[in-house]
Design a protein around this motif. Sequence first.
Motif, PDB file in Angstrom:
ATOM      1  N   ILE A 165     -11.528  45.054  -9.973  1.00  0.00           N
ATOM      2  CA  ILE A 165     -12.720  45.809  -9.578  1.00  0.00           C
ATOM      3  C   ILE A 165     -12.333  47.129  -8.923  1.00  0.00           C
ATOM      4  N   SER A 166     -11.299  47.093  -8.079  1.00  0.00           N
ATOM      5  CA  SER A 166     -10.835  48.311  -7.417  1.00  0.00           C
ATOM      6  C   SER A 166     -10.349  49.329  -8.440  1.00  0.00           C
ATOM      7  N   GLY A 167      -9.609  48.856  -9.468  1.00  0.00           N
ATOM      8  CA  GLY A 167      -9.120  49.755 -10.507  1.00  0.00           C
ATOM      9  C   GLY A 167     -10.253  50.366 -11.308  1.00  0.00           C
ATOM     10  N   PHE A 168     -11.256  49.550 -11.632  1.00  0.00           N
ATOM     11  CA  PHE A 168     -12.405  50.068 -12.368  1.00  0.00           C
ATOM     12  C   PHE A 168     -13.158  51.113 -11.555  1.00  0.00           C
ATOM     13  N   GLY A 197     -10.109  56.420  -2.765  1.00  0.00           N
ATOM     14  CA  GLY A 197      -8.965  57.042  -3.434  1.00  0.00           C
ATOM     15  C   GLY A 197      -9.380  58.117  -4.388  1.00  0.00           C
ATOM     16  N   ARG A 198     -10.476  57.874  -5.151  1.00  0.00           N
ATOM     17  CA  ARG A 198     -10.978  58.843  -6.116  1.00  0.00           C
ATOM     18  C   ARG A 198     -11.500  60.088  -5.395  1.00  0.00           C
ATOM     19  N   GLN A 199     -12.156  59.866  -4.250  1.00  0.00           N
ATOM     20  CA  GLN A 199     -12.701  60.983  -3.499  1.00  0.00           C
ATOM     21  C   GLN A 199     -11.598  61.881  -2.972  1.00  0.00           C
ATOM     22  N   THR A 214     -16.797  43.861 -15.908  1.00  0.00           N
ATOM     23  CA  THR A 214     -15.757  42.903 -15.522  1.00  0.00           C
ATOM     24  C   THR A 214     -16.090  41.466 -15.915  1.00  0.00           C
ATOM     25  N   GLY A 215     -17.356  41.227 -16.292  1.00  0.00           N
ATOM     26  CA  GLY A 215     -17.736  39.894 -16.729  1.00  0.00           C
ATOM     27  C   GLY A 215     -17.995  38.906 -15.615  1.00  0.00           C
TER      28      GLY A 215
END
Length: 233
Positions: free
Chosen positions: A169-172, A228-230, A188-189
């Motif tokens: 989930i973190s990677g997505f 991280g993305r921010q 992720t299902g």
Amino acid sequence: MIRVLIIEDDLRIAEVNRRFVEKVEGYEVIGIATNGQEAKDQMEILQPDLVLLDIYFPDMDGLDFLSIIKEQFPTTDVIMLTAAKEVDAVVEAIRYGVFDFITKPLIFARLQQTLRNYQEFRQKVSDWKKDTDQISQAQIDELIARTGQKKTSEPRAVKGIDQITLDKISGFLMQTQEATTDLVSKETGISRSTARRYLEYLVAKGDAIADLSYGVVGRPERVYKSVGRQKES
């Protein structure tokens, strides 16, 4: 029991905060103040161990009141609980010696961890004072780490959190600009309730932030963004 005074101008939010605090064993809320005069009166009458303090009030500045607490009630500790995120406000609060600074919207797991840190801090001080009136450098370092100022350590393991699922989930989340519970569930299902639990756990860890997206109609939707993305953008 650790006696807590909540100083918050929105009575509805104050009541939610009270319920959160009293979910943690060893705490009791002894008062709620919604304006400057009530805050002053209750501080003098109740003399709480801990204050949860907002910054924004119609009739006062929470940082100004923080300075009053530190000057007139030096044995009372303060946790800032506020929507304020300005650098100057955060720095000023830290310089005044707040135990922690938590931004709204409040995540219970984040507050719970801070309250546990505070309990450990008080217990450690009490234990040391029974033995001696002086402490070593190692004990000083431990005491500072327990104040909640050091945030590099991982939160306590949470029952029901699987590391593989969490990493997925973190990677997505890092690959997307933002994600909702529905989107994470679909990609992720996993169920929506499970997706929300993992997303809120990432927020509690400080690896993600949550916000509300207001559409044209219907209820606002909670969206999540990777910290991280921010930092990269």
